[in-house]
Design an enzyme around this catalytic site. Structure first.
Site, PDB file in Angstrom:
ATOM      1  N   HIS A 206       0.804  -1.229   0.000  1.00 17.88           N
ATOM      2  CA  HIS A 206       0.000   0.000   0.000  1.00 17.88           C
ATOM      3  C   HIS A 206       0.836   1.279   0.000  1.00 17.88           C
ATOM      4  O   HIS A 206       0.298   2.371  -0.007  1.00 17.88           O
ATOM      5  CB  HIS A 206      -0.927   0.020   1.207  1.00 17.88           C
ATOM      6  CG  HIS A 206      -0.181   0.198   2.509  1.00 17.88           C
ATOM      7  ND1 HIS A 206       0.434  -0.847   3.148  1.00 17.88           N
ATOM      8  CD2 HIS A 206       0.068   1.286   3.255  1.00 17.88           C
ATOM      9  CE1 HIS A 206       1.009  -0.400   4.238  1.00 17.88           C
ATOM     10  NE2 HIS A 206       0.825   0.894   4.328  1.00 17.88           N
TER      11      HIS A 206
HETATM   12  C1  UD1 Z   1      -1.345   5.300   6.521  1.00 21.47           C
HETATM   13  C2  UD1 Z   1       0.043   5.658   7.022  1.00 21.47           C
HETATM   14  C3  UD1 Z   1       0.995   4.504   6.738  1.00 21.47           C
HETATM   15  C4  UD1 Z   1       0.467   3.204   7.292  1.00 21.47           C
HETATM   16  C5  UD1 Z   1      -0.933   2.957   6.747  1.00 21.47           C
HETATM   17  C6  UD1 Z   1      -1.531   1.699   7.289  1.00 21.47           C
HETATM   18  C7  UD1 Z   1       0.587   8.073   6.879  1.00 21.47           C
HETATM   19  C8  UD1 Z   1       1.409   9.075   6.176  1.00 21.47           C
HETATM   20  N1  UD1 Z   1       0.578   6.826   6.345  1.00 21.47           N
HETATM   21  O1  UD1 Z   1      -1.244   5.190   5.096  1.00 21.47           O
HETATM   22  O2  UD1 Z   1       2.237   4.783   7.345  1.00 21.47           O
HETATM   23  O3  UD1 Z   1       1.304   2.142   6.913  1.00 21.47           O
HETATM   24  O4  UD1 Z   1      -1.752   4.078   7.107  1.00 21.47           O
HETATM   25  O5  UD1 Z   1      -2.727   1.384   6.622  1.00 21.47           O
HETATM   26  O6  UD1 Z   1      -0.010   8.380   7.868  1.00 21.47           O
HETATM   27  N2  UD1 Z   1      -8.888   5.078   2.945  1.00 21.47           N
HETATM   28  C9  UD1 Z   1     -10.126   4.466   2.984  1.00 21.47           C
HETATM   29  N3  UD1 Z   1     -10.612   4.117   4.202  1.00 21.47           N
HETATM   30  C10 UD1 Z   1      -9.939   4.351   5.363  1.00 21.47           C
HETATM   31  C11 UD1 Z   1      -8.694   4.992   5.304  1.00 21.47           C
HETATM   32  C12 UD1 Z   1      -8.188   5.333   4.085  1.00 21.47           C
HETATM   33  O7  UD1 Z   1     -10.764   4.239   1.971  1.00 21.47           O
HETATM   34  O8  UD1 Z   1     -10.459   3.995   6.446  1.00 21.47           O
HETATM   35  C13 UD1 Z   1      -8.335   5.438   1.618  1.00 21.47           C
HETATM   36  C14 UD1 Z   1      -8.594   6.868   1.249  1.00 21.47           C
HETATM   37  O9  UD1 Z   1      -8.848   6.922  -0.120  1.00 21.47           O
HETATM   38  C15 UD1 Z   1      -7.288   7.565   1.552  1.00 21.47           C
HETATM   39  C16 UD1 Z   1      -6.275   6.460   1.306  1.00 21.47           C
HETATM   40  O10 UD1 Z   1      -6.935   5.257   1.656  1.00 21.47           O
HETATM   41  O11 UD1 Z   1      -7.072   8.688   0.781  1.00 21.47           O
HETATM   42  C17 UD1 Z   1      -5.013   6.603   2.104  1.00 21.47           C
HETATM   43  O12 UD1 Z   1      -5.283   6.719   3.505  1.00 21.47           O
HETATM   44  P1  UD1 Z   1      -4.268   7.552   4.455  1.00 21.47           P
HETATM   45  O13 UD1 Z   1      -4.689   7.465   5.872  1.00 21.47           O
HETATM   46  O14 UD1 Z   1      -4.076   8.901   3.895  1.00 21.47           O
HETATM   47  O15 UD1 Z   1      -2.890   6.802   4.260  1.00 21.47           O
HETATM   48  P2  UD1 Z   1      -2.532   5.245   4.171  1.00 21.47           P
HETATM   49  O16 UD1 Z   1      -2.096   4.965   2.789  1.00 21.47           O
HETATM   50  O17 UD1 Z   1      -3.619   4.389   4.749  1.00 21.47           O
END
Ligand code: UD1
Length: 363
Positions: A206
């Protein structure tokens, strides 16, 4: 009684605070308040961990949601500042390296509230990763820095951080495994998926550097197409990866023997880690969990902030080049897998050591 705020936001945070919340709540010297920023909000990214690991409902839920790095960070600073100003805790505890960790540390430091950082001192020395920025900033603002390996102490020393503030306590994520080992071993999730024990690969991916860059994403997919000809691959897919694959027009179903499933709960994922032949991942936590479980792990990244998993454990850094990934994994499938040892103080007692230090330092 001292007031402690434990602040979490994303999936790996929940896993790390489960043993900490339990140990803090048992201690009558503390009033422990749990804050969830809302960085992760889907049931399978958040609530399932609270239910399965028996973490109490957050006392505050800030509902920040998704957005760009700057937007998300700013929203978390804004909301935590408001809350911290109102509640004035004696200490906040943050874990890991996600945006919630850094943003709430910035808010607390400007209000002169003390910060404890669990998993301090990890460095990939790759500033293209948002997590590396989060690590460096959080550590520079923290008053108590809890490390999981001696190498992390060395990194902090190099940055001029006062040794008196740094405590080598071991890996709190391992506490969570140790506390749930029976459930993990008896879950046998692979059976539900129609697989055989030791005859499948668990894949997780991811990282923005892997899935937000089309060429890299494709290079990894091409490697998986080769590997899938030999052994089934199970892929609990992260929402970011799903979104980016669709955006790039990458069809993950073209990989032979590929089983794409929803993100797994903690016990289900650990059960799959424990019963896999080997693991392919870009996750930080899985590099550590596989080291503890002694399952060969191939990390599809050019660097790791967790070198101890390679030096002592069962992890191998293979990068994102197709041929290198295929060659390393095939070697293991042919019987030459790397196994390792469990690092020092990865023993299930880390939460206890952390709470002892907190007690000593703030009471
Ligand atoms: C975040 C952490 C990463 C960790 C990961 C675990 C940062 C910079 N990154 O990355 O270190 O390894 O979490 O999963 O904080 N989304 C959903 N549902 C959710 C959450 C996210 O659909 O409940 C989607 C959204 O489109 C969002 C994308 O995932 O834009 C990324 O989520 P985000 O929290 O920004 O970062 P992660 O890639 O999950």
């Amino acid at each position: 009684m001292k007031k402690i705020f434990v602040i979490v936001g994303a999936r790996p945070n929940f896993i790390k605070v489960a043993p900490l919340m339990e140990t803090l709540k048992e201690n009558k010297n503390f009033q422990t308040i749990l804050v969830h920023s809302g960085q992760h909000y889907d049931y399978f990214m958040s609530k399932v961990f609270f239910e399965e690991l028996d973490i109490s409902e957050p006392d505050y839920y800030l509902n920040v949601g998704s957005g760009s790095q700057g937007y998300q960070t700013a929203e978390i600073i804004k909301f935590t500042e408001e809350l911290l100003e109102k509640e004035r805790p004696d200490l906040i505890v943050v874990v890991g390296d996600v945006n919630t960790t850094m943003a709430s540390s910035i808010a607390a430091s400007k209000l002169y509230i003390k910060i404890a950082h669990i998993e301090a001192g990890l460095r990939s020395y790759d500033r293209t990763m948002p997590e590396e920025i989060n690590r460096v900033i959080t550590d520079s603002l923290s008053d108590l820095l809890f490390t999981h390996s001696r190498g992390a102490n060395v990194n902090l020393e190099k940055e001029g951080i006062d040794k008196e503030k740094v405590f080598f306590v071991g890996n709190i994520m391992i506490d969570t495994i140790v506390n749930n080992l029976e459930r993990i071993k008896s879950r046998e999730k692979y059976k539900e998926l129609g697989l055989e024990r030791g005859n499948f690969i668990l894949l997780t991916m991811h990282r923005p550097s892997n899935v937000d860059v089309k060429e890299t994403f494709i290079s990894i997919i091409e490697a998986l197409k080769e590997i899938g000809k030999r052994i089934p691959i199970v892929f609990p897919i992260h929402p970011r990866t799903d979104k980016m694959a669709k955006q790039f027009g990458i069809n993950l179903n073209e990989i032979p023997n590929m089983k794409i499933i929803e993100p797994l709960s903690y016990i289900d994922l650990l059960s799959m880690e424990n019963d896999a032949k080997c693991i392919i991942t870009d996750s930080g936590g899985i590099q550590e969990e596989s080291t503890f479980l002694n399952i060969p792990c191939f990390t599809i990244r050019e660097n790791t902030e967790r070198p101890i998993t390679e030096e002592v454990g069962s992890n191998t850094l293979v990068g994102t080049d197709k041929d290198k990934i295929v060659a390393s994994v095939m070697k293991c499938l042919d019987g030459e897998c790397k196994y390792g040892e469990i690092p020092e103080l990865w023993d299930g007692q880390t939460a206890k050591r952390i709470v002892e230090v907190i007690e000593h330092e703030i009471i």
